[in-house]
Write an enzyme that holds these catalytic residues in place. Structure first.
Site, PDB file in Angstrom:
ATOM      1  N   HIS A 143       1.992   6.967  -6.542  1.00 20.35           N
ATOM      2  CA  HIS A 143       1.828   6.061  -7.782  1.00 20.35           C
ATOM      3  C   HIS A 143       0.410   6.203  -8.094  1.00 20.35           C
ATOM      4  O   HIS A 143       0.147   5.963  -9.130  1.00 20.35           O
ATOM      5  CB  HIS A 143       2.497   5.085  -7.445  1.00 20.35           C
ATOM      6  CG  HIS A 143       2.217   3.917  -6.969  1.00 20.35           C
ATOM      7  ND1 HIS A 143       2.382   3.578  -5.903  1.00 20.35           N
ATOM      8  CD2 HIS A 143       1.807   2.766  -6.857  1.00 20.35           C
ATOM      9  CE1 HIS A 143       2.092   2.759  -5.206  1.00 20.35           C
ATOM     10  NE2 HIS A 143       1.189   1.826  -6.136  1.00 20.35           N
ATOM     11  N   ASP A 174       5.334   7.707  -0.483  1.00 17.41           N
ATOM     12  CA  ASP A 174       3.691   7.521  -1.893  1.00 17.41           C
ATOM     13  C   ASP A 174       2.699   7.891  -1.011  1.00 17.41           C
ATOM     14  O   ASP A 174       1.489   6.763  -1.157  1.00 17.41           O
ATOM     15  CB  ASP A 174       4.829   6.213  -1.755  1.00 17.41           C
ATOM     16  CG  ASP A 174       3.954   5.326  -3.327  1.00 17.41           C
ATOM     17  OD1 ASP A 174       3.343   6.295  -3.897  1.00 17.41           O
ATOM     18  OD2 ASP A 174       4.305   4.373  -3.489  1.00 17.41           O
ATOM     19  N   SER A 216      -3.144  -0.798  -4.254  1.00 21.08           N
ATOM     20  CA  SER A 216      -2.277   0.270  -3.042  1.00 21.08           C
ATOM     21  C   SER A 216      -3.044   1.520  -3.043  1.00 21.08           C
ATOM     22  O   SER A 216      -4.097   1.054  -3.786  1.00 21.08           O
ATOM     23  CB  SER A 216      -1.342   0.744  -4.635  1.00 21.08           C
ATOM     24  OG  SER A 216       0.120  -0.325  -4.916  1.00 21.08           O
TER      25      SER A 216
END
Length: 213
Positions: free
Chosen positions: A22, A52, A128
């Site tokens: 992402h 992911d 992230s």
């Protein structure tokens, strides 16, 4: 083009970085800034939406840093201390990396996802794709998300505290091998290091990522 979002990545092999899918999604171009302050152009070499995860390739001959080692054993247990290292809320907080500490809270993620850990270490947007390290300085996961506290509060009337998630290292290793990268592996044995010492291990190998569009 301008930067529309940012994230974190870390070196897994010469010229190869790991981050979240992402973080790379929808980017026309991506740039990485190394611990030495060098800007590098990177491209997506492989991506896995389900896990992911995304593998990035450094363009040119620059050195993004030494590869971090993934933990081979023993198995991660609930209550183990962990460290996150990354670039949360870039432009608002420190422009340098941020270290946080916590524990592995559960051996599955949201909705009993077996590919993730639940962790108590604080996570913010921008973390992230960063490494989740054990107290030996070995990668045990890839930081992926935090629980949407506002949404949970609307459903339950209570605000959850420190509920965050990371993709397990074994999932990352499978992804890397499937895409031609053999990561470094190491056993976590001996006395634990301090969080500051783990940060010293992570620092030269962790990069700030910008998504341009």
């Amino acid at each position: 083009m301008r930067a529309v979002s940012s994230g974190t990545g870390f070196v897994v092999a010469p010229g190869r970085l790991l981050t979240n899918h992402h973080v790379t999604e929808g980017c026309a171009e991506m740039r990485a800034r190394t611990a030495a302050g060098v800007e590098m152009r990177v491209t997506v070499a492989a991506s896995d939406r389900q896990r992911d995860l995304a593998l990035l390739a450094v363009q040119g001959e620059g050195d993004p840093g030494p590869p971090l080692a993934f933990r081979r054993g023993p198995e991660v247990r609930r209550g183990e201390g962990v460290v996150t290292y990354g670039f949360p809320l870039a432009g608002l907080l420190s422009s340098g990396p941020t270290l946080t500490t916590g524990e592995v809270s559960a051996l599955a993620g949201l909705g009993d996802n077996p590919r993730q850990f639940q962790i108590s270490a604080p996570v913010q947007p921008g973390n992230s794709g960063g490494p989740l390290l054990d107290m030996s300085g070995h990668v045990v996961g890839v930081v992926v998300s935090k629980l949407n506290a506002q949404r949970v509060a609307q459903r339950t009337g209570d605000i959850p505290q420190n509920v965050n998630f990371a993709v397990k290292a074994e999932e990352a290793v499978k992804f890397l091998r499937r895409n031609g990268v053999e990561p470094r592996l190491a056993d976590s044995a001996g006395p634990p290091r301090s969080a500051a010492e783990v940060g010293d291990v992570a620092h030269p190998s962790t990069v700030f990522l910008r998504c341009l569009r």
